[in-house]
Design a protein around this motif. Structure first.
Motif, PDB file in Angstrom:
ATOM      1  N   LYS A  64       0.834  -1.208   0.000  1.00  0.00           N
ATOM      2  CA  LYS A  64       0.000   0.000   0.000  1.00  0.00           C
ATOM      3  C   LYS A  64       0.869   1.257   0.000  1.00  0.00           C
ATOM      4  O   LYS A  64       0.741   2.144   0.840  1.00  0.00           O
ATOM      5  N   CYS A  65       1.767   1.292  -0.982  1.00  0.00           N
ATOM      6  CA  CYS A  65       2.709   2.411  -1.060  1.00  0.00           C
ATOM      7  C   CYS A  65       1.983   3.715  -1.345  1.00  0.00           C
ATOM      8  O   CYS A  65       0.893   3.731  -1.915  1.00  0.00           O
ATOM      9  N   ASN A  66       2.600   4.798  -0.920  1.00  0.00           N
ATOM     10  CA  ASN A  66       2.019   6.125  -1.104  1.00  0.00           C
ATOM     11  C   ASN A  66       3.008   6.981  -1.887  1.00  0.00           C
ATOM     12  O   ASN A  66       3.252   6.742  -3.052  1.00  0.00           O
ATOM     13  N   GLY A  67       3.593   8.003  -1.267  1.00  0.00           N
ATOM     14  CA  GLY A  67       4.486   8.918  -1.958  1.00  0.00           C
ATOM     15  C   GLY A  67       5.739   8.241  -2.475  1.00  0.00           C
ATOM     16  O   GLY A  67       6.274   7.325  -1.846  1.00  0.00           O
ATOM     17  N   MET A  68       6.214   8.706  -3.641  1.00  0.00           N
ATOM     18  CA  MET A  68       7.429   8.160  -4.258  1.00  0.00           C
ATOM     19  C   MET A  68       8.241   9.294  -4.870  1.00  0.00           C
ATOM     20  O   MET A  68       7.698  10.319  -5.278  1.00  0.00           O
ATOM     21  N   THR A  69       9.547   9.079  -4.935  1.00  0.00           N
ATOM     22  CA  THR A  69      10.428   9.969  -5.686  1.00  0.00           C
ATOM     23  C   THR A  69      11.657   9.182  -6.076  1.00  0.00           C
ATOM     24  O   THR A  69      11.804   7.999  -5.736  1.00  0.00           O
ATOM     25  N   TYR A  70      12.550   9.821  -6.819  1.00  0.00           N
ATOM     26  CA  TYR A  70      13.836   9.220  -7.164  1.00  0.00           C
ATOM     27  C   TYR A  70      14.944  10.026  -6.505  1.00  0.00           C
ATOM     28  O   TYR A  70      14.796  11.225  -6.252  1.00  0.00           O
ATOM     29  N   ASP A  71      16.080   9.359  -6.246  1.00  0.00           N
ATOM     30  CA  ASP A  71      17.261  10.112  -5.862  1.00  0.00           C
ATOM     31  C   ASP A  71      18.043  10.453  -7.128  1.00  0.00           C
ATOM     32  O   ASP A  71      17.610  10.169  -8.250  1.00  0.00           O
ATOM     33  N   ALA A  72      19.205  11.063  -6.968  1.00  0.00           N
ATOM     34  CA  ALA A  72      19.967  11.541  -8.122  1.00  0.00           C
ATOM     35  C   ALA A  72      20.461  10.406  -9.012  1.00  0.00           C
ATOM     36  O   ALA A  72      20.779  10.623 -10.185  1.00  0.00           O
ATOM     37  N   ASP A  73      20.516   9.175  -8.465  1.00  0.00           N
ATOM     38  CA  ASP A  73      20.956   8.014  -9.222  1.00  0.00           C
ATOM     39  C   ASP A  73      19.776   7.209  -9.772  1.00  0.00           C
ATOM     40  O   ASP A  73      19.959   6.106 -10.295  1.00  0.00           O
ATOM     41  N   LEU A  74      18.563   7.752  -9.629  1.00  0.00           N
ATOM     42  CA  LEU A  74      17.322   7.141 -10.102  1.00  0.00           C
ATOM     43  C   LEU A  74      16.962   5.858  -9.359  1.00  0.00           C
ATOM     44  O   LEU A  74      16.248   5.002  -9.885  1.00  0.00           O
TER      45      LEU A  74
END
Length: 304
Positions: free
Chosen positions: A71-81
């Motif tokens: 039940k994941c919510n917010g996501m993003t990537y770091d600089a290395d994807l």
């Protein structure tokens, strides 16, 4: 009919007056957590009640990429994807590396389990900031269970360092969306039930200070009416936040410039496409888009 409701003509510097919201995909339960892949050109988004993560491509194709998804919510990537994910069921912030490894970044504070990491952003120095309300312990949107911590906080993981609390532990009822200003000198944090946004100075060591009110009365905090939830900053320093009726747009000075009207309650938002000028808005059962005249402010993953 235009989807742009203006409180000030300044909104038309950001979105054309005749621009309309487009339904890009539908048939979901409650969509959230959108993030655009800067190299491969697709959008990931979460469907918490459905326990699924999906991928949308601009040709209209939607496929499942994680089922179950905790039940994941917010996501993003770091600089290395590497993909950074807020998980409700595990009460953890995790990283899925480009090599397919799963790494737990944070799960406990002071020996107690986190509530349920909700939204996340990454600074240019590699610091990871995330909010931790307890929505992930609600039925449907998470796994119903007692809370371990006695407060809802906002945290930072410095590069190579330990998890640290960056706001007073009783500052917020349900801290949710958070984002940097374009130069990363400011951080914005919203509180969903209190329907407000605060802004903080970001110190050289990554800590936050001098918190003050940026905007309030963004509705009443009642979920059914639309609430402050996801939040992003554009390249000019304007703040775009979910709220009653769609996405509310504030100037960097805190003036409510107008609202992007969306037919369903919006959970979060992000920019994408090759020019970073398509605003993606996961909204209850559907994914909507609108073209804007501004881009997202540049985050580390966008430079990959």
């Amino acid at each position: 009919m235009s989807s742009v409701e203006a409180n000030s003509d300044a909104i038309f510097e950001l979105v054309d007056p005749g621009e309309e919201v487009v339904k890009a995909a539908t048939g979901f339960m409650f969509t959230e957590g959108p993030i655009w892949h800067p190299k491969d050109g697709y959008l990931l988004f979460s469907d918490m009640p459905g326990d699924v993560r999906r991928k949308y491509t601009p040709d209209g194709t939607v496929v499942e990429v994680a089922n179950p998804s905790n039940k994941c919510n917010g996501m993003t990537y770091d600089a290395d994807l590497n993909l950074i994910v807020c998980e409700h069921v595990t009460s953890a912030l995790i990283m899925e590396t480009t090599g397919g490894e799963r790494v737990v970044l944070a799960s406990h504070f002071e020996g107690k389990e986190l509530n349920s990491p909700n939204d996340v952003c990454v600074g240019s120095d590699g610091s990871i900031y995330f909010s931790d309300p307890w929505y992930g312990r609600f039925p449907v949107f998470g796994l119903e269970r007692p809370r371990d911590l006695g407060f809802q906080g906002v945290y930072r993981i410095p590069p190579g360092g330990e998890l640290e609390l960056v706001v007073d532990r009783d500052e917020y009822e349900m801290p949710n969306g958070l984002c940097f200003s374009p130069d990363e000198s400011l951080m914005y944090i919203n509180d969903t039930p209190r329907a407000l946004i605060d802004v903080y100075d970001v110190n050289d060591d990554g800590t936050l200070s001098n918190g003050r009110r940026f905007a309030d009365n963004i509705g009443t905090g009642v979920i059914e009416e639309g609430i402050p939830d996801g939040m992003k900053c554009d390249e000019m320093g304007n703040i775009w936040v979910t709220g009653p009726g769609g996405v509310w747009v504030f100037s960097s000075g805190g003036e409510h410039l107008g609202t992007i009207r969306v037919p369903e309650n919006v959970g979060n938002l992000t920019w994408g496409d090759d020019d970073w000028r398509t605003l993606y808005m996961p909204s209850s059962t559907s994914l909507y888009t609108i073209r804007t005249k501004v881009r997202a402010h540049e985050e580390p993953y966008m430079r990959a």
